[in-house]
Design a protein around this motif. Structure first.
Motif, PDB file in Angstrom:
ATOM      1  N   LEU A 187       8.751  -2.108 -14.787  1.00  0.00           N
ATOM      2  CA  LEU A 187       8.194  -1.231 -15.726  1.00  0.00           C
ATOM      3  C   LEU A 187       8.932  -0.152 -16.040  1.00  0.00           C
ATOM      4  N   GLU A 237       0.673  -1.233  -0.091  1.00  0.00           N
ATOM      5  CA  GLU A 237       0.108  -0.282   0.067  1.00  0.00           C
ATOM      6  C   GLU A 237       0.859   1.366  -0.173  1.00  0.00           C
ATOM      7  N   THR A 295      -5.360   2.308  -7.178  1.00  0.00           N
ATOM      8  CA  THR A 295      -6.632   1.898  -7.998  1.00  0.00           C
ATOM      9  C   THR A 295      -8.034   2.501  -7.447  1.00  0.00           C
ATOM     10  N   SER A 307       0.682  -6.140 -10.802  1.00  0.00           N
ATOM     11  CA  SER A 307       1.168  -5.625 -12.170  1.00  0.00           C
ATOM     12  C   SER A 307       1.203  -4.264 -12.125  1.00  0.00           C
ATOM     13  N   MET A 308       1.873  -3.656 -12.998  1.00  0.00           N
ATOM     14  CA  MET A 308       1.721  -2.301 -13.175  1.00  0.00           C
ATOM     15  C   MET A 308       1.701  -1.796 -14.648  1.00  0.00           C
ATOM     16  N   LYS A 309       1.359  -0.890 -15.012  1.00  0.00           N
ATOM     17  CA  LYS A 309       1.236  -0.366 -16.431  1.00  0.00           C
ATOM     18  C   LYS A 309       1.004   1.088 -16.352  1.00  0.00           C
ATOM     19  N   PHE A 318     -10.362  -4.613  -7.357  1.00  0.00           N
ATOM     20  CA  PHE A 318      -9.136  -4.467  -6.698  1.00  0.00           C
ATOM     21  C   PHE A 318      -9.402  -3.622  -5.359  1.00  0.00           C
ATOM     22  N   THR A 355       3.419  -5.433 -16.489  1.00  0.00           N
ATOM     23  CA  THR A 355       4.321  -6.514 -15.984  1.00  0.00           C
ATOM     24  C   THR A 355       3.862  -7.708 -15.714  1.00  0.00           C
ATOM     25  N   LYS A 368       1.903   8.023 -10.821  1.00  0.00           N
ATOM     26  CA  LYS A 368       1.367   6.713 -10.327  1.00  0.00           C
ATOM     27  C   LYS A 368       0.516   6.612  -9.359  1.00  0.00           C
ATOM     28  N   VAL A 427      -1.118   1.338 -10.015  1.00  0.00           N
ATOM     29  CA  VAL A 427      -0.370   1.017  -8.970  1.00  0.00           C
ATOM     30  C   VAL A 427      -1.130  -0.230  -8.305  1.00  0.00           C
ATOM     31  N   PRO A 428      -0.716  -1.390  -7.940  1.00  0.00           N
ATOM     32  CA  PRO A 428      -1.490  -2.287  -7.193  1.00  0.00           C
ATOM     33  C   PRO A 428      -1.709  -1.737  -5.562  1.00  0.00           C
ATOM     34  N   MET A 429      -2.340  -0.681  -5.647  1.00  0.00           N
ATOM     35  CA  MET A 429      -2.438  -0.200  -4.040  1.00  0.00           C
ATOM     36  C   MET A 429      -3.957   0.233  -3.905  1.00  0.00           C
ATOM     37  N   ASN A 430      -4.856   0.727  -3.054  1.00  0.00           N
ATOM     38  CA  ASN A 430      -5.838   1.231  -2.957  1.00  0.00           C
ATOM     39  C   ASN A 430      -5.761   2.885  -3.209  1.00  0.00           C
ATOM     40  N   HIS A 439       0.176   5.979 -14.252  1.00  0.00           N
ATOM     41  CA  HIS A 439       0.456   4.783 -14.073  1.00  0.00           C
ATOM     42  C   HIS A 439      -0.772   4.132 -13.101  1.00  0.00           C
ATOM     43  N   VAL A 461      -5.291  -6.185 -11.568  1.00  0.00           N
ATOM     44  CA  VAL A 461      -4.518  -5.005 -11.083  1.00  0.00           C
ATOM     45  C   VAL A 461      -3.293  -5.497 -10.078  1.00  0.00           C
ATOM     46  N   ASN A 462      -3.733  -6.450  -9.263  1.00  0.00           N
ATOM     47  CA  ASN A 462      -2.729  -6.913  -8.402  1.00  0.00           C
ATOM     48  C   ASN A 462      -1.472  -7.480  -8.975  1.00  0.00           C
TER      49      ASN A 462
END
Lengths: 352, 352, 352, 352
Positions: A244, A200, D182, D201-203, B195, A290, D179, D237-240, D235, D198-199
């Motif tokens: 990335l 997080e 989500t 991963s990053m884009k 998510f 990724t 970044k 990112v897999p975080m809230n 971007h 989402v988890n």
């Protein structure tokens, strides 16, 4: 069957090497080297290998190891290999070094960024920078020493290489904003890498000072045909694997004053990567993620032209433990021994 | 080379089947069936397959498909296969059904828990419950229809099976507390699976009513030699893959009034699993972790005796998309066609 | 304004105390105690407090501290407080101990489960177990020493308490399957708590041996009016905060041989919790989720009857750092000083 | 007590408004507007509010609402407010719009980037861009309409503002690599926002085309005193929660040909932020992390000079739902009604 020794087998990159080599038809691991876990059962440390591996960890005696195997992977801290390497060892085995000891040709640059003295500069010249897609012709069965590229470096270079090489961008305007999963930080027990500190959250680190910077500059400098400086900023992302890289550079205008077109840039990427097994130039408009390369040796790249600012945004994604470390090392091993370059590297990316 | 058709290839289990079959030496996918994405390029939907697969999605016409392939995997919603299956199809191809349509022998039980009418009960008796470790002798080259077990079910059953089968625990005291990664919920766009809803949270769901309950009761009932009822509670965990089952049951005392020892319980596990390729009975004191089996077809199991309460705590971990779905389906396919049972399933668990 | 000292202010529970107390109208922190970070600026260690706190960390000298503040929170390792406590200190300040030193009335039980000698058993009797919802009448302005309950314990007890107290379940059949976020493991730098080890994985630990077991048994034993034994299994979940307890017990049949109804069980919960500010009995059919209480002092509880097995499934969720540690400690402080019990605890749960 | 109406109360930003306003001493929510959940209990949709709110969702009738409250927050899709706004409404209530409808002064620019027609351009001129740290003097008790800044925008602007305003960097070289967690993607049920997508991963997304670009360019253009163009790349990112912006620009050399020093740049930041309650300029060498501001209204900023490339790397972090949306909206409300600017915004960042 090639006999393999790994020093640093209990780090994340070392363990990934083991994972890959277990499915390699031509290689067999003879030596699981780990200073921290000597005499412990390797599968007790990495339980994914339970019932797959029954071997105890051995130490890091390179001389002994050199006489028992055909190739040594050193997934070790900076300075280890430079501190122990000698001609005798190199006469007996091939070495693929996953550390940075032999990546940078200029010793002073190495010592400045890494802040340690280089103990065996005499082997630097011989070492081949093992970025196969660019240096494939130098990775031959005659090669003795491979400097396996860094994870950020592999991603950063391959993402921009075609445009730099073809002179389509001004390399001194290059800005690389890179994001990495946490496995890149290694398995050492440090508070900043605890789950609750990383999860997080997101941050930059090593801003303007990260050690992969001179490696990127050197290699892209060869492509540019001149010395270059770039901005490189790494970031820590709450995920296990994946890098990335988002890269920005000013496009070189054509003689008619216009910017090169999508097709022209695409042609540059295709020129270098169309036949590459592990580099995928994505379809127009698709951004690399990724997750789509996780667990595999692929690098996915793509780009977007921004005519408003005269820049191109380039993006690349890879798995830092595979193409960014162990996978690339095996790719180098395959070339060193004349195997199919993709042997052992057919892992399909795992999604989700 | 066996020709394979997949219906439901664009769900997570379907995509995992594709990932596994790409490295299977004896199988080739001929049909990527997906009602939602007909005519779209499969690799546009799952970009991990870019440059690995070049095929468009086809529909779900079982009759046509049956004449073009040797085996069909149905990774489809409940009721689909029962609604279209007929003798003609079964005469042409083998079917491995990843849905629940043919898992439960008693139609009334099926209809009660799934709340839909079963459209082809005439094939239920023929269907073999494809939990290979227990029913291997029934999965033969003569078998036409496999009911591939559920993800929770596979984990729950294999974790307790030896102790139930050997009469070491009272099966009616069995309580199964199971935790699953979110891929088990599928790829459908639903708010509770976003998510931000799943991440940083944990919850039970389907308490006392989850559909895998009767499947577990039926199969463990066979092992117990009588009808049993159990408590089964699934939980959603913020991770992509993995199921962990923690199971509790009262130990049957021995004639001398003492509880069976660790060695006696361990012997029961070894009796059924020592020779199994995909079940790993861990060392004493080691608790299964889902990460150690990720991406592989393994189930890791272990147990702890609690003399204070007279119970045993059993634990099992697997990857819900592999051993819990696609991997087990391929394992069944291997048996159906007389291949090595492990063909295509040599994926080493990926850590980290 | 009450002056507060915290020993162990640089652990996660200590930092959460600071977060809560910063918005407390009647309290002011005078002492940030931390053995590891003496003389370092507190906000350099927890940067969330930058510009909110300007104070250096002090040590753990209880005697000095006792003369400077009105209340001391000890968020310290087991054995610390018992090793330094004396009558003189207790005459000067109130102490709220977040460790387990004074939670368990029977010294032998404490020493058996914690495997350390208790250094000041003479204060055990006086210590009040600070589970306010149950022991509120004992937490008064006369009380000197509070044993603040454990995180798992608070959740486990409050979830089952009404049914145990009212004799609606057989307490010896109680099985508690608990799942915790990783902050419960503390901020110590240990490999198993690294991001890459915890993320994307789940495991049980301390099976049959976790130290919160006797605490649960003692407190629920008081409710049952007899000694009881339970199974308690903690699990590590890849999230920062939150505990979810899923609990199973056999319902006591009514004289007419039927099971108690939903309404009867609900009435038991309402009897004890309807007026409680921090316990929320959810609507029928709603399962507690840790995210809905994150950052707050709430415990959400609910239950489902399973007539098939004759059991009830009880569920509870809380934030382990708030109601499971620092929030409950402040709740106790409020009672000790006669403040509104909810002062400083009005944090609304944060979602997402 | 100010009466508040929220349209879009069931989106993430709307729910965050509710969370903040529950602890606001001068405000009371009278209307929970939500087109999708009319007549449903608000606390059934966001269960964190169970027992805190007992109200049903109402619709989005602005005319009715305007006669019942003192201020309306519109956390609605683009185009909604512009489609219903009129002079009559503005005469009755103040409006704080969290959408982009009135952020951009040039209608053509709005319509080009948002690809919708603007339905009430007559109010654009009057609308005040509510970035309080920069436009505080325009947010007064006379102001009727606030265009609350975007989440990426707030972070991007505040991070670079002092250096642009003071002419220390060339604004046309500005590159913003941002970044986001989500929650910025909203609560709509879309496959790309599922946990498993989402988890891990990053884009990047919206490369060169994201709608926050013209908003950044307009506001930083005012600071620069000229029109500017920038590169902005968001971007996922897999975080809230959380946005991190990493920004690059070329430093303007001083007349003596040297680059401005750390102290000179720091002085620029201090000039604008030293007295700001919600902007924290971190200590030298400390990089902002999103976790250190989570749940709070803070923006943390810092910078690093890179003499090698002649650039400065600026970094900023905020919570996208607080300072990036609801917190900033409440900050604006406080100014509109003459309250303490920080009322209701004293949430301490939550860590971990």
């Amino acid at each position: 069957m090639v006999k393999v020794g790994i020093i640093g087998a209990t780090g994340y990159a070392g363990a990934e090497l083991v994972r890959i080599l277990l499915n390699h038809k031509e290689a067999q691991i003879e030596w699981f080297g780990s200073r921290s876990y000597i005499d412990e059962n390797y599968a007790d440390i990495y339980r994914n290998f339970f019932e797959l591996i029954d071997a105890d960890c051995l130490g890091d005696n390179m001389d002994e190891l050199a006489s028992r195997v055909d190739v040594i992977f050193t997934a070790t801290p900076q300075g280890f290999l430079a501190g122990v390497l000698n001609e005798d060892i190199l006469n007996k085995v091939k070495i693929i070094d996953l550390s940075a000891d032999f990546r940078i040709k200029d010793v002073a640059t190495y010592e400045k960024w890494y802040k340690i003295e280089h103990k065996s500069p005499q082997f630097i010249k011989e070492a081949v920078y093992g970025l196969c897609e660019i240096n494939r012709d130098k990775v031959t069965t005659q090669t003795r020493l491979i400097a396996n590229p860094g994870c950020y470096t592999t991603c950063s270079i391959l993402t921009a290489y075609p445009l730099v090489k073809e002179g389509l961008i001004d390399p001194d305007t290059l800005i690389i904003d890179a994001k990495s999963g946490t496995s890149g930080a290694g398995r050492g027990a440090k508070t900043p890498n605890l789950f609750c500190e990383v999860n997080e959250s997101m941050k930059a680190y090593g801003v303007t000072t990260h050690r992969h910077t001179p490696e990127i500059e050197e290699q892209l400098g060869y492509a540019a045909g001149k010395e270059i400086t770039v901005n490189f900023t790494p970031h820590l992302v709450p995920m296990n694997r994946g890098i990335l890289a988002t890269e920005y550079a000013t496009l070189i205008k054509k003689p008619d004053g216009t910017y090169p077109s999508y097709e022209e840039l695409k042609a540059a990427y295709d020129k270098y990567y169309a036949k590459e097994r592990f580099v995928r130039v994505l379809k127009k408009g698709v951004c690399p993620e990724t997750k789509w390369v996780e667990g595999s040796n692929y690098v996915d790249v793509n780009f977007v032209i921004d005519e408003r600012t005269g820049r191109v945004v380039m993006m690349g994604a890879l798995d830092n433990l595979v193409k960014g470390a162990a996978g690339q090392a095996v790719q180098n091993m395959n070339l060193l021994f004349g195997f199919d370059e993709a042997e052992g590297l057919s892992m399909v990316p795992m999604f989700p």
